[in-house]
Design an enzyme around this catalytic site. Sequence first.
Site, mmCIF file in Angstrom:
data_model
loop_
_atom_site.group_PDB
_atom_site.id
_atom_site.type_symbol
_atom_site.label_atom_id
_atom_site.label_comp_id
_atom_site.label_asym_id
_atom_site.label_seq_id
_atom_site.Cartn_x
_atom_site.Cartn_y
_atom_site.Cartn_z
ATOM 1 N N LYS A 1 67.524 26.531 0.966
ATOM 2 C CA LYS A 1 66.890 27.108 -0.232
ATOM 3 C C LYS A 1 66.804 28.619 -0.092
ATOM 4 O O LYS A 1 66.293 29.128 0.911
ATOM 5 C CB LYS A 1 65.485 26.535 -0.427
ATOM 6 C CG LYS A 1 64.784 27.110 -1.659
ATOM 7 C CD LYS A 1 63.474 26.417 -1.938
ATOM 8 C CE LYS A 1 62.288 27.021 -1.227
ATOM 9 N NZ LYS A 1 61.874 28.342 -1.723
ATOM 10 N N LYS B 1 63.341 30.448 -10.198
ATOM 11 C CA LYS B 1 62.305 30.123 -11.207
ATOM 12 C C LYS B 1 62.408 31.014 -12.437
ATOM 13 O O LYS B 1 61.472 31.755 -12.768
ATOM 14 C CB LYS B 1 60.904 30.261 -10.600
ATOM 15 C CG LYS B 1 60.620 29.334 -9.430
ATOM 16 C CD LYS B 1 59.147 29.435 -9.009
ATOM 17 C CE LYS B 1 58.817 28.613 -7.790
ATOM 18 N NZ LYS B 1 59.413 29.120 -6.528
ATOM 19 N N ARG C 1 58.630 26.869 7.335
ATOM 20 C CA ARG C 1 58.250 27.291 8.686
ATOM 21 C C ARG C 1 58.384 26.243 9.784
ATOM 22 O O ARG C 1 58.826 26.594 10.887
ATOM 23 C CB ARG C 1 56.834 27.877 8.649
ATOM 24 C CG ARG C 1 56.810 29.252 7.994
ATOM 25 C CD ARG C 1 55.447 29.627 7.480
ATOM 26 N NE ARG C 1 55.088 28.825 6.305
ATOM 27 C CZ ARG C 1 53.964 29.010 5.613
ATOM 28 N NH1 ARG C 1 53.116 29.957 5.961
ATOM 29 N NH2 ARG C 1 53.717 28.256 4.556
ATOM 30 N N THR D 1 51.561 25.414 -7.485
ATOM 31 C CA THR D 1 50.513 24.775 -6.674
ATOM 32 C C THR D 1 49.447 25.788 -6.246
ATOM 33 O O THR D 1 48.405 25.412 -5.727
ATOM 34 C CB THR D 1 51.120 24.076 -5.437
ATOM 35 O OG1 THR D 1 52.036 24.986 -4.822
ATOM 36 C CG2 THR D 1 51.842 22.813 -5.816
ATOM 37 N N ASP E 1 61.912 33.181 -19.331
ATOM 38 C CA ASP E 1 62.134 34.284 -20.282
ATOM 39 C C ASP E 1 62.475 33.654 -21.624
ATOM 40 O O ASP E 1 62.326 32.438 -21.787
ATOM 41 C CB ASP E 1 63.279 35.180 -19.756
ATOM 42 C CG ASP E 1 63.125 36.637 -20.180
ATOM 43 O OD1 ASP E 1 62.898 36.870 -21.390
ATOM 44 O OD2 ASP E 1 63.227 37.529 -19.327
ATOM 45 N N ASP F 1 66.306 29.169 -5.716
ATOM 46 C CA ASP F 1 64.925 29.026 -6.207
ATOM 47 C C ASP F 1 64.476 30.337 -6.852
ATOM 48 O O ASP F 1 63.697 31.083 -6.269
ATOM 49 C CB ASP F 1 64.052 28.644 -4.998
ATOM 50 C CG ASP F 1 62.584 28.510 -5.331
ATOM 51 O OD1 ASP F 1 62.240 28.361 -6.513
ATOM 52 O OD2 ASP F 1 61.769 28.548 -4.382
HETATM 53 O O1 C5P Z 1 56.957 27.232 5.208
HETATM 54 P P1 C5P Z 1 56.715 26.190 4.180
HETATM 55 O O2 C5P Z 1 57.211 24.809 4.560
HETATM 56 O O3 C5P Z 1 55.282 26.152 3.689
HETATM 57 O O4 C5P Z 1 57.627 26.655 2.948
HETATM 58 C C1 C5P Z 1 57.632 26.013 1.708
HETATM 59 C C2 C5P Z 1 58.632 26.627 0.788
HETATM 60 O O5 C5P Z 1 58.488 26.012 -0.493
HETATM 61 C C3 C5P Z 1 58.462 28.116 0.552
HETATM 62 O O6 C5P Z 1 59.769 28.670 0.304
HETATM 63 C C4 C5P Z 1 57.623 28.183 -0.695
HETATM 64 O O7 C5P Z 1 57.838 29.364 -1.431
HETATM 65 C C5 C5P Z 1 58.144 26.977 -1.466
HETATM 66 N N1 C5P Z 1 57.231 26.442 -2.460
HETATM 67 C C6 C5P Z 1 55.944 26.006 -2.142
HETATM 68 N N2 C5P Z 1 55.133 25.513 -3.115
HETATM 69 C C7 C5P Z 1 55.564 25.425 -4.387
HETATM 70 C C8 C5P Z 1 56.849 25.825 -4.714
HETATM 71 C C9 C5P Z 1 57.658 26.347 -3.718
HETATM 72 O O8 C5P Z 1 55.554 26.054 -0.973
HETATM 73 N N3 C5P Z 1 54.786 24.897 -5.299
#
Ligand code: C5P
Length: 249
Positions: A41, A70, A222, A130, A73, A68
């Site tokens: 992603k 998003k 992460r 979220t 517009d 990603d």
């Molecule tokens: O490091 P981690 O597993 O928390 O990363 C989650 C990924 O998903 C990040 O790229 C974050 O921007 C994305 N994301 C999220 N919650 C959302 C939409 C996207 O954590 N509602």
Amino acid sequence: MSRQPSRPRKEKRIIVALDFADEAGALRLLDQLDPAKCRAKIGKELFTACGPRLLRRVHERGFEIFLDLKFHDIPNTVAGAVGAAAGLPGVWMLNVHASGGGAMLEAAMAAAGAVQGRSRPRLVGVTVLTSLNDGDLAQMGLAAGSARDQVLRLARLCAGAGLDGLVCSAAEAALLRRELGPEMLLVTPGIRRQEDSPGDQKRVMGPAEAIAAGADYLVVGRPIARAKDPATALETFRSEIHGNFPNLS
Ligand code: C5P
């Protein structure tokens, strides 16, 4: 002519978030991962810093890409952006904000479907971020219902416009699966194994639990990207899924 993407019943379920500020970090991680076992992603930070050139590099390494960005517009602008993004190398999935409205979603879908010569990318909608709770929605003038009602309303708008799926929290997956049926793809971030730190994620779910709740794809950042050994971390996510659902793939 573009072709319809098929349902992901026997596929790579894990999408590794390349949350890096530069190309070197992202490619260093990908060089440790097997494109037969996950997808990648690319979000706003990395794309803004590196642009389409990075997508070519990622695609050359064999990875399918969830871009990603998003988009949100007016319909004409989003259609143009989706058309441009859908034509970039390796783009397998992209997304728009459902709150752009029905006409915007339909224009985005038409643009994604117009990609030539290969299977069109999947288009998924983002409902309520979220990071927003009921209080935030009320502040924005959306006080008529709870965040959950707003998620459902926007999810139905996406389904009505023919989108392939939704990005949602794993906690919403069971509800959305129940309400929208088996065809909508559900893409869920906030996934953690027992041993992972939640970081800034407030509500997390394990990989097998998320699949059991109805998720099709799990976005993991992460816990894989910052692991000492990313390949081993990916493998433990995969074995938690496949150990619990041996018929998945
Ligand atoms: O490091 P981690 O597993 O928390 O990363 C989650 C990924 O998903 C990040 O790229 C974050 O921007 C994305 N994301 C999220 N919650 C959302 C939409 C996207 O954590 N509602």
